[in-house]
Design a protein around this motif. Sequence first.
Motif, PDB file in Angstrom:
ATOM      1  N   UNK A   1       0.798  -1.257   0.009  1.00  0.00           N
ATOM      2  CA  UNK A   1      -0.059   0.160  -0.078  1.00  0.00           C
ATOM      3  C   UNK A   1       0.921   1.092  -0.032  1.00  0.00           C
ATOM      4  N   UNK A   2       1.206   1.702  -1.365  1.00  0.00           N
ATOM      5  CA  UNK A   2       2.127   2.873  -1.431  1.00  0.00           C
ATOM      6  C   UNK A   2       3.539   2.525  -1.362  1.00  0.00           C
ATOM      7  N   UNK A   3       4.069   1.145  -1.143  1.00  0.00           N
ATOM      8  CA  UNK A   3       5.423   0.902  -1.444  1.00  0.00           C
ATOM      9  C   UNK A   3       5.472  -0.224  -2.398  1.00  0.00           C
ATOM     10  N   UNK A   4       6.464  -0.251  -3.157  1.00  0.00           N
ATOM     11  CA  UNK A   4       6.767  -1.520  -3.904  1.00  0.00           C
ATOM     12  C   UNK A   4       7.488  -2.471  -3.289  1.00  0.00           C
ATOM     13  N   UNK A   5       6.984  -3.482  -3.495  1.00  0.00           N
ATOM     14  CA  UNK A   5       7.676  -4.917  -2.865  1.00  0.00           C
ATOM     15  C   UNK A   5       8.739  -5.553  -3.721  1.00  0.00           C
ATOM     16  N   UNK A   6       9.835  -5.807  -3.322  1.00  0.00           N
ATOM     17  CA  UNK A   6      11.021  -6.175  -4.267  1.00  0.00           C
ATOM     18  C   UNK A   6      10.668  -7.600  -4.808  1.00  0.00           C
ATOM     19  N   UNK A   7      10.200  -8.392  -3.961  1.00  0.00           N
ATOM     20  CA  UNK A   7      10.197  -9.984  -4.464  1.00  0.00           C
ATOM     21  C   UNK A   7      11.203 -10.499  -5.244  1.00  0.00           C
ATOM     22  N   UNK A   8      10.922 -10.793  -6.466  1.00  0.00           N
ATOM     23  CA  UNK A   8      11.974 -11.620  -7.163  1.00  0.00           C
ATOM     24  C   UNK A   8      12.084 -10.852  -8.891  1.00  0.00           C
ATOM     25  N   UNK A   9      11.715  -9.486  -8.696  1.00  0.00           N
ATOM     26  CA  UNK A   9      11.568  -8.945 -10.051  1.00  0.00           C
ATOM     27  C   UNK A   9      12.906  -8.772 -10.584  1.00  0.00           C
ATOM     28  N   UNK A  10      12.843  -8.749 -11.955  1.00  0.00           N
ATOM     29  CA  UNK A  10      14.512  -8.442 -12.587  1.00  0.00           C
ATOM     30  C   UNK A  10      13.675  -8.045 -14.226  1.00  0.00           C
ATOM     31  N   UNK A  11      14.438  -7.158 -14.473  1.00  0.00           N
ATOM     32  CA  UNK A  11      15.634  -6.276 -13.910  1.00  0.00           C
ATOM     33  C   UNK A  11      14.790  -5.381 -12.649  1.00  0.00           C
ATOM     34  N   UNK A  12      15.561  -4.695 -11.772  1.00  0.00           N
ATOM     35  CA  UNK A  12      15.362  -4.114 -10.669  1.00  0.00           C
ATOM     36  C   UNK A  12      16.063  -2.778 -10.239  1.00  0.00           C
ATOM     37  N   UNK A  13      15.694  -1.943  -9.659  1.00  0.00           N
ATOM     38  CA  UNK A  13      16.553  -0.746  -9.197  1.00  0.00           C
ATOM     39  C   UNK A  13      17.361  -1.219  -7.931  1.00  0.00           C
ATOM     40  N   UNK A  14      16.902  -2.025  -7.277  1.00  0.00           N
ATOM     41  CA  UNK A  14      17.775  -2.334  -5.996  1.00  0.00           C
ATOM     42  C   UNK A  14      18.714  -3.394  -6.452  1.00  0.00           C
ATOM     43  N   UNK A  15      19.424  -4.090  -5.371  1.00  0.00           N
ATOM     44  CA  UNK A  15      20.563  -4.915  -5.875  1.00  0.00           C
ATOM     45  C   UNK A  15      20.043  -6.258  -6.072  1.00  0.00           C
ATOM     46  N   UNK A  16      21.131  -7.157  -6.869  1.00  0.00           N
ATOM     47  CA  UNK A  16      20.697  -8.390  -6.980  1.00  0.00           C
ATOM     48  C   UNK A  16      20.842  -9.118  -5.917  1.00  0.00           C
ATOM     49  N   UNK A  17      21.208  -8.628  -4.790  1.00  0.00           N
ATOM     50  CA  UNK A  17      21.318  -9.389  -3.184  1.00  0.00           C
ATOM     51  C   UNK A  17      20.536  -8.771  -2.515  1.00  0.00           C
ATOM     52  N   UNK A  18      19.641  -8.008  -2.782  1.00  0.00           N
ATOM     53  CA  UNK A  18      18.438  -7.379  -1.888  1.00  0.00           C
ATOM     54  C   UNK A  18      17.438  -8.872  -1.578  1.00  0.00           C
ATOM     55  N   UNK A  19      17.066  -8.648  -0.473  1.00  0.00           N
ATOM     56  CA  UNK A  19      16.195  -9.909  -0.078  1.00  0.00           C
ATOM     57  C   UNK A  19      14.834  -9.508  -0.947  1.00  0.00           C
ATOM     58  N   UNK A  20      13.960 -10.566  -1.114  1.00  0.00           N
ATOM     59  CA  UNK A  20      12.753 -10.541  -1.623  1.00  0.00           C
ATOM     60  C   UNK A  20      11.592  -9.465  -0.687  1.00  0.00           C
ATOM     61  N   UNK A  21      12.113  -9.363   0.607  1.00  0.00           N
ATOM     62  CA  UNK A  21      11.148  -8.660   1.358  1.00  0.00           C
ATOM     63  C   UNK A  21      11.521  -7.280   1.412  1.00  0.00           C
ATOM     64  N   UNK A  22      12.680  -6.686   0.571  1.00  0.00           N
ATOM     65  CA  UNK A  22      12.789  -5.367   0.374  1.00  0.00           C
ATOM     66  C   UNK A  22      11.600  -4.565  -0.159  1.00  0.00           C
ATOM     67  N   UNK A  23      11.537  -3.471   0.433  1.00  0.00           N
ATOM     68  CA  UNK A  23      10.496  -2.505  -0.033  1.00  0.00           C
ATOM     69  C   UNK A  23      11.018  -1.042  -0.160  1.00  0.00           C
ATOM     70  N   UNK A  24      10.157  -0.178  -0.916  1.00  0.00           N
ATOM     71  CA  UNK A  24      10.572   1.278  -0.924  1.00  0.00           C
ATOM     72  C   UNK A  24       9.853   1.797  -2.247  1.00  0.00           C
ATOM     73  N   UNK A  25      10.649   2.816  -2.775  1.00  0.00           N
ATOM     74  CA  UNK A  25      10.345   3.573  -3.968  1.00  0.00           C
ATOM     75  C   UNK A  25      11.331   4.230  -4.494  1.00  0.00           C
ATOM     76  N   UNK A  26      11.231   4.347  -5.954  1.00  0.00           N
ATOM     77  CA  UNK A  26      12.423   5.322  -6.502  1.00  0.00           C
ATOM     78  C   UNK A  26      11.526   6.538  -7.197  1.00  0.00           C
ATOM     79  N   UNK A  27      12.585   7.762  -7.568  1.00  0.00           N
ATOM     80  CA  UNK A  27      11.807   8.624  -8.140  1.00  0.00           C
ATOM     81  C   UNK A  27      12.351   9.006  -9.357  1.00  0.00           C
ATOM     82  N   UNK A  28      11.776   9.495 -10.370  1.00  0.00           N
ATOM     83  CA  UNK A  28      12.092  10.068 -11.590  1.00  0.00           C
ATOM     84  C   UNK A  28      13.167  11.264 -11.667  1.00  0.00           C
ATOM     85  N   UNK A  29      13.045  11.596 -10.144  1.00  0.00           N
ATOM     86  CA  UNK A  29      14.331  12.909 -10.262  1.00  0.00           C
ATOM     87  C   UNK A  29      15.657  12.541  -9.679  1.00  0.00           C
ATOM     88  N   UNK A  30      15.765  11.174  -9.918  1.00  0.00           N
ATOM     89  CA  UNK A  30      16.970  10.598  -9.453  1.00  0.00           C
ATOM     90  C   UNK A  30      17.148  10.194  -8.045  1.00  0.00           C
TER      91      UNK A  30
END
Length: 277
Positions: free
Chosen positions: A206-235
């Motif tokens: 709810x308002x947060x993206x959940x990493x799970x096993x998405x690929x490609x992705x803006x977090x790391x290859x070693x980020x856990x599937x439970x990682x959550x957050x957001x990125x913005x187009x302003x960098x």
Amino acid sequence: MESLRVIGQWPVPTAAAAVVRGRDGAVLGSYGPQEHAFPLASVTKPLSAYAALVAVEEGVFELDDPAGPEGSTVRHLLAHTSGLAFDEHRSMAAPGTRRLYSNAGFDVLAEALEKASGIPFAQYAAEAVFQPLGMTATRIDAGHRSPAGAGGVSTAADLARFAAELQAPRLLDPSTVEAATRTVAYPGLSGVLPGFGHQRPNDWGLGFEIRDRKSPHWTGAHSSPRTFGHFGQSGTFLWVDPAAGAACVCLTDRAFGHWAAEAWPPFTDGVLAELAR
């Protein structure tokens, strides 16, 4: 933290970052001007979502109250499943059937909160979230074309305070944060993750993206599937990795593009590797 120094090699004029430990909110490392104000773009959405969740706990409205297109609710708007188009108040799908990332949906959410509370959304967010957390430099620009979706301005120091809150909530019941950040809303839906293409599934809370096993992705290859957050187009970005027990915020003044898609994942992996040591 040594892993943060790589930011100095990024092709950006100004950048600031911080790594925040979960158990006590301590800043483990920082880079750049911590009090420099940056436009957040879509990193505004987690702040707006948090304000909406405070409103739910305060009884201003409920997650399943109608809001947006016919059949849509507050929950649908938070989960990008209202069916609204990206930047238009135009319905593209029936609520709950597709994951359509929508700035318009967050602005409708803000309008619903304003109507229910009688308080302008930017003021409600400030009083419910920013002021209690000491985020004195953070604001939502009510004049932005998408205030609740992309109109935030903040600093690395302020977002570090928000990252601490996400890991050890004081403003919300921990179960509310758990539901928003670790439970997939409307599971199984596919959709486009802006900048990274079609994702099957494209999981969100709810308002947060959940990493799970998405690929490609803006977090790391070693980020856990439970990682959550957001990125913005302003960098800009904010992630929380419960497995690492830490969060990272990073703000720049260069628009998201190929440079960020290349730089951010190895950077995150470097931060995680240092945390593990």
